[in-house]
Write a protein that holds these residues in place. Structure first.
Motif, short mmCIF file in Angstrom:
data_model
loop_
_atom_site.label_atom_id
_atom_site.label_comp_id
_atom_site.label_asym_id
_atom_site.label_seq_id
_atom_site.Cartn_x
_atom_site.Cartn_y
_atom_site.Cartn_z
N GLN A 124 0.97 -1.41 -0.17
CA GLN A 124 0.24 0.00 -0.37
C GLN A 124 0.64 0.96 -0.21
O GLN A 124 0.27 2.23 -1.02
N THR A 125 1.95 1.33 0.71
CA THR A 125 2.89 2.61 1.08
C THR A 125 3.88 2.70 -0.13
O THR A 125 3.40 3.64 -1.19
N ASN A 126 3.94 1.79 -0.80
CA ASN A 126 4.61 2.53 -2.37
C ASN A 126 3.61 1.92 -3.23
O ASN A 126 4.72 3.42 -4.10
N ALA A 127 2.79 2.13 -3.34
CA ALA A 127 1.42 2.01 -4.36
C ALA A 127 1.74 3.93 -4.25
O ALA A 127 1.55 4.67 -4.98
N ILE A 128 1.47 4.47 -2.97
CA ILE A 128 1.42 6.40 -2.38
C ILE A 128 2.67 6.57 -2.99
O ILE A 128 2.05 7.22 -3.86
N LEU A 129 3.56 6.34 -2.55
CA LEU A 129 5.24 6.98 -2.99
C LEU A 129 4.97 6.62 -4.13
O LEU A 129 5.76 8.07 -4.69
N GLU A 130 4.98 5.64 -5.24
CA GLU A 130 5.03 5.77 -6.35
C GLU A 130 4.30 6.85 -7.90
O GLU A 130 4.92 7.95 -7.82
N LYS A 131 2.69 7.51 -6.56
CA LYS A 131 1.97 8.68 -7.00
C LYS A 131 2.73 10.19 -6.45
O LYS A 131 2.89 10.43 -7.56
N LEU A 132 3.95 9.78 -5.72
CA LEU A 132 4.00 11.19 -5.27
C LEU A 132 5.54 11.05 -5.98
O LEU A 132 6.44 12.53 -5.93
N LYS A 133 6.11 10.06 -6.69
CA LYS A 133 7.50 10.06 -7.26
C LYS A 133 8.32 11.02 -6.77
O LYS A 133 9.07 11.28 -6.93
N VAL A 134 8.12 9.53 -5.29
CA VAL A 134 9.76 10.22 -4.48
C VAL A 134 11.05 9.15 -4.84
O VAL A 134 9.98 8.70 -5.33
N GLY A 135 11.80 9.49 -3.94
CA GLY A 135 12.81 8.32 -4.20
C GLY A 135 12.96 7.67 -3.31
O GLY A 135 14.57 7.37 -3.10
N PHE A 136 12.32 6.78 -2.07
CA PHE A 136 12.28 6.37 -1.18
C PHE A 136 11.76 6.18 -0.98
O PHE A 136 10.46 5.26 -2.17
N ASN A 137 11.49 4.28 -0.75
CA ASN A 137 10.63 3.44 -0.25
C ASN A 137 9.62 3.29 1.26
O ASN A 137 10.67 4.03 1.90
N ALA A 138 9.89 2.39 1.10
CA ALA A 138 8.62 2.25 2.62
C ALA A 138 9.39 1.47 4.00
O ALA A 138 9.44 2.03 4.59
N LYS A 139 10.43 0.87 3.24
CA LYS A 139 11.25 1.12 4.10
C LYS A 139 12.05 1.57 4.67
O LYS A 139 12.67 1.29 5.99
N THR A 140 11.92 2.76 3.94
CA THR A 140 12.98 3.50 4.89
C THR A 140 12.87 3.68 5.79
O THR A 140 11.53 4.77 5.98
N ARG A 141 14.15 4.19 7.00
CA ARG A 141 14.59 4.59 8.18
C ARG A 141 13.82 6.21 7.89
O ARG A 141 14.47 6.96 7.62
N VAL A 142 12.63 6.66 8.72
CA VAL A 142 12.31 8.19 8.00
C VAL A 142 13.59 9.27 8.61
O VAL A 142 14.11 10.47 7.95
N GLY A 143 13.90 8.98 10.39
CA GLY A 143 15.60 9.98 10.51
C GLY A 143 16.63 10.07 8.98
O GLY A 143 17.55 10.69 9.37
N ASP A 144 16.61 8.95 8.61
CA ASP A 144 17.39 9.44 7.57
C ASP A 144 17.18 9.76 6.19
O ASP A 144 18.17 10.76 4.69
N LEU A 145 15.87 10.30 6.04
CA LEU A 145 15.11 11.12 5.27
C LEU A 145 15.26 12.81 5.57
O LEU A 145 15.70 13.22 6.27
N SER A 146 15.60 13.68 4.03
CA SER A 146 15.86 15.22 4.36
C SER A 146 14.87 15.24 4.51
O SER A 146 13.69 14.80 4.56
N ILE A 147 14.75 16.50 5.63
CA ILE A 147 13.27 17.25 5.77
C ILE A 147 12.04 17.44 4.66
O ILE A 147 11.02 16.89 5.31
N ALA A 148 13.00 17.98 3.54
CA ALA A 148 11.49 18.25 2.03
C ALA A 148 11.20 16.32 1.88
O ALA A 148 10.36 16.19 2.31
N ASN A 149 11.85 15.43 2.46
CA ASN A 149 11.78 14.06 2.32
C ASN A 149 10.62 14.10 3.45
O ASN A 149 9.04 12.95 2.72
N GLN A 150 10.43 13.97 4.66
CA GLN A 150 9.89 14.03 6.03
C GLN A 150 8.91 14.54 5.63
O GLN A 150 7.77 14.13 6.10
N GLN A 151 8.64 15.75 4.35
CA GLN A 151 7.60 16.37 4.26
C GLN A 151 6.86 15.55 3.97
O GLN A 151 4.95 15.70 3.66
#
Lengths: 504, 333
Positions: A124-151
């Protein structure tokens, strides 16, 4: 647009707190597929309105209508189930958890015996992330993401339901220009799907770039709604503050003094390399660049919070070493930090104590603090900087952003520094106070202070600076004088397009 | 607006209101339940109560500073015991044999010095390693207690000096010696926290450490001084108490850290630092002592007393939280 049913409509909302009418008869409607800006100075009632929408406050009068159904909101979660989703300014993510767990926090898909259905969750998560065209996937740890990606994770969270209206609260506050473009694409995407969007921001360029209509609040009163294409910045500002705002370049009217601070080939690991510049007394030197270009790190090095790996710092011609903020302060180098609440102020303490904090050890009579001397300093700088507070006993946390910033500036001015470094002078400060802070910075230069201003807002840096240092990825690309600089060549320089120029 | 102004008053006044409530409750309940025919609010009983509050109270003043500063000290009970051992044992040391009663100030000084040194050890470790004070003092609590046992094994250390006992049992203007010490410590620490640079900086560090550093405040030395103060006060508490009793068991002072922290928290000091008051702590100390004494007065046993105090601590913090939440809501307008 008018013959459609609005996605979300507010009718005559009144919210009173003891002694204050925070919202007074506010009505406006967001159409499906519309980006609707909500503007107003801090304290105009925007956050209260959002809390009413999210069910945190119940309105005293009026109603919220979702589609055609009058709805009583009881909590943000319930609002979400009705299709009203909030993207908050301050991110509320669990850094140690994965993207997928964050997105479905509290609503994880389950198998028997309460076990998490991980396969379904990730799919389900990857389906949503695909729509947003972001460069990370469902299993990425949120703390490793930039502020923009956290948003983006916050936005993805909003998309788990069939959203009717999405409310963005200052979404670009901590984004770089490139990241903003991605965000605006997402907003355009939502818009094309017929979602109504409420966009709260102080930033005029954005408002005029992406919104269709603008509604304005002032002192809890609804001031009206205008079509964005039919108005301009001046018109909106006037609605917000009830007067005109001058953002034109202030002319230099005073002579520059001697060089106060000179930095030669200063480096700090990979954060910034071979940075050289000088500031004269009476001059405002602006630093402009993308987030992460190394501007704040230079300020922190000058203030003794970081150790340089190379290069020299000269104050009034003499080479100095700064090992701690205490050293920097003793030499008259002051920093108004980027994060006012986290780094600049002791929020639980009163105005006077905050203002005298760095010099309180010198304001003593015997073993005790000389409170009279402290109050005298506070009074002097309250008047000088026009700080609006009921008195010195007021807790700083209760002041508006603009007044808080003035307390931080007053704190350093009262010690008569050689160099004043101001990092993001107006972040999170409303339009009216913004121009006050800008005027103050110009005035300080006129009084002979050497001022360094770091800003991510181009109009601001153009407005206040005498010269501008453009930085890109830890390097000084070019130093502009106010005659040379244009918006175009400044943008090129901070994007790394111009080849490194000779540094002034 | 009205409520906003009331909140600080409620917060500082609440613990004292609670103290008054306890007085009334135990006076009334005592009439019906007590086996003794003396009234609870008997003057002698109240003076005794103040005296009995002193050992915990003196340490609690130090704990208030430590907690406002954003730290905690779990080793106070062990410092208390070690200082007591030094106090009583040093009186019979051969080198002091010729001093007569002049051994008393010397032993006192040695005991107090012990407290300061142990506190400095805590402070230095917290400062230089950056390890959380909770962990550091958890370790030193065990370590210092170990020293106590190494000194004299399981045996009590005893030394009864009658001059000292007379001094400790004396009453001046009605108040016992221990009460005077508590009063003096309270006054001095109150001055330190409200009127001096050190106090101001301690609040600032506890409230926002980063902003304090950015204001040029050197955080480490302030923390170190606070640990030395609480070490000194733990030792002073031992000096006051054991001057009278004359015998210390190696297990004495255990759980003192928890009683002290309970009193400080009841008095309104935040566990997270940055806020708290000495006057509130005094209220917290008296409230606990009143409960212990009052429940005993109406015939409850020790186990019941602990249960009730535990429940009250949780109830008070819950109420405090409710009051704070309300206050915040109104501020956000």
């Amino acid at each position: 647009m008018t013959d459609q049913t609005p996605a979300l409509r507010l009718e005559g909302i009144v919210k009173a707190f003891p002694g204050v009418r925070a919202l007074d008869n506010v009505s406006f409607a967001v159409m499906p597929g519309e980006v609707h800006a909500l503007m107003g100075e801090n304290g105009a009632g925007k956050s209260t309105l959002m809390k009413v929408l999210g069910g945190i406050h119940q309105p005293n009068e009026g109603q919220i209508i979702v589609g055609e159904v009058p709805t009583v909101m009881t909590s943000p979660l319930q609002a979400k189930s009705k299709g009203i989703v909030f993207i908050h300014q301050e991110l509320s993510l669990a850094e140690e958890l994965s993207v997928a767990e964050n997105i479905y926090l509290g609503e994880l898909p389950l198998k028997s015996f309460g076990r998490v259905d991980w396969a379904k969750l990730y799919a389900q998560t990857n389906a949503i992330l695909e729509k947003l065209k972001v460069g990370f996937n469902a299993k990425t740890r949120v703390g490793d993401l930039s502020i923009a990606n956290q948003q983006m994770v916050e936005i993805a969270r909003a998309l788990t339901v069939e959203a009717k209206a999405v409310i963005f609260d200052e979404p670009t506050a901590s984004l770089t220009d490139a990241e903003k473009v991605v965000l605006f694409d997402v907003i355009a995407d939502l818009k094309s799907q017929g979602v109504g969007i409420i966009y709260i921001s102080h930033r005029m360029e954005e408002i005029f770039k992406i919104t269709d209509r603008i509604s304005v609040l002032r002192d809890g009163q609804y001031q009206g709604t205008v079509v964005t294409a039919e108005t301009d910045e001046e018109g909106v500002t006037q609605m917000m503050i009830g007067r005109k705002l001058d953002l034109s370049r202030a002319a230099v009217t005073h002579e520059l003094g001697d060089i106060a601070l000179e930095v030669r080939d200063l480096s700090c690991g990979k954060l910034f390399e071979n940075v050289s510049f000088q500031v004269r007394r009476g001059e405002v030197l602006g630093f402009y660049g993308l987030v992460g270009a190394g501007r704040t790190e230079i300020a922190e090095t000058l203030f003794g919070l970081r150790n340089p790996s190379g290069g020299t710092i000269h104050l009034d011609g003499n080479e100095i070493r700064i090992n701690s903020p205490a050293d920097a302060i003793a030499m008259g180098i002051s920093l108004v930090p980027e994060d006012r609440k986290g780094q600049g102020l002791v929020l639980g303490m009163n105005c006077r104590d905050n203002m005298t904090l760095p010099q309180v050890s010198d304001l003593t009579a015997g073993p005790f603090v000389a409170e009279g001397a402290e109050i005298a300093i506070f009074d002097q700088y309250r008047d000088k900087l026009d700080i609006r507070t009921p008195g010195w006993k007021q807790t700083v946390g209760n002041l508006s952003g603009g007044n808080q910033q003035k307390i931080v500036i007053g704190k350093w001015l009262s010690m008569h520094p050689n160099v004043l470094i101001v990092d993001e002078p107006t972040r999170g400060i409303d339009v009216g106070s913004k121009s006050e802070i800008h005027n103050l910075i110009r005035e300080l230069a006129a009084q002979g202070y050497a001022v360094i201003v770091i800003s991510s807002e181009m109009p601001e840096v153009l407005h206040v600076s005498d010269r501008i240092v453009a930085m890109y990825s830890g390097k000084v690309m070019r130093t502009f004088t106010s005659e040379e600089v244009t918006e175009d060549n400044l943008i090129q320089a901070i994007s790394g397009i111009t080849p490194a120029n000779k540094v002034a | 607006m009205q409520a906003g102004k009331m909140t600080p008053f409620i917060k500082t006044g609440a613990i004292w209101a609670f103290v008054v409530l306890e007085l009334i409750f135990f006076s009334v309940a005592g009439e019906f339940l007590s086996l003794s025919d003396k009234a609870f609010m008997d003057l002698d009983n109240m003076l005794l109560l103040l005296k009995q509050s002193a050992p915990i109270g003196i340490i609690a003043m130090g704990m208030t500073i430590i907690m406002i500063n954003g730290n905690i000290d779990l080793s106070v009970g062990a410092i208390f015991a070690l200082a007591a051992v030094i106090l009583l044992d040093s009186m019979s040391w051969a080198i002091f044999a010729g001093l007569g009663d002049w051994v008393i100030p010397v032993s006192w000084a040695l005991a107090l010095l012990t407290g300061v040194v142990l506190g400095a050890v805590n402070g230095l470790i917290v400062w230089k390693t950056g390890v959380d004070a909770f962990i550091v003092t958890l370790g030193s609590m065990l370590g210092f207690r170990g020293l106590v046992f190494m000194y004299n094994g399981e045996n009590p250390t005893s030394e009864l000096n009658w001059t000292l006992v007379d001094f400790a049992e004396a009453q001046f203007l009605g108040l016992h010696t221990a009460t005077w010490f508590l009063a003096a410590v309270t006054l001095v620490i109150w001055y330190v926290m409200t009127k001096t640079v050190h106090g101001r900086n301690a609040y600032a560090i506890g409230n926002n450490r980063e902003a304090a550093v950015n204001a040029g405040i050197r955080v480490g030395p302030h923390m170190m001084i606070n640990f030395m103060i609480i070490g000194f006060l733990a030792a002073l508490s031992a000096v006051v108490f054991y001057s009278e009793s004359g015998s210390v068991n190696p297990n004495d002072g255990q759980l003192y850290e928890l009683w002290v922290i309970t009193a400080v928290v009841l008095g309104g000091t935040k566990l997270t630092g940055g806020a708290g008051s000495i006057v509130g702590t005094l209220g917290g100390v008296l409230a606990i002592q009143l409960l212990r004494k009052g429940l005993g007065h109406i015939g409850a046993d020790t186990e019941t007393v602990n249960l009730v105090i535990g429940l009250i601590l949780i109830a008070v913090l819950f109420l405090d939280r409710q009051l704070n939440l309300k206050g915040k809501e109104e501020l956000k307008t």
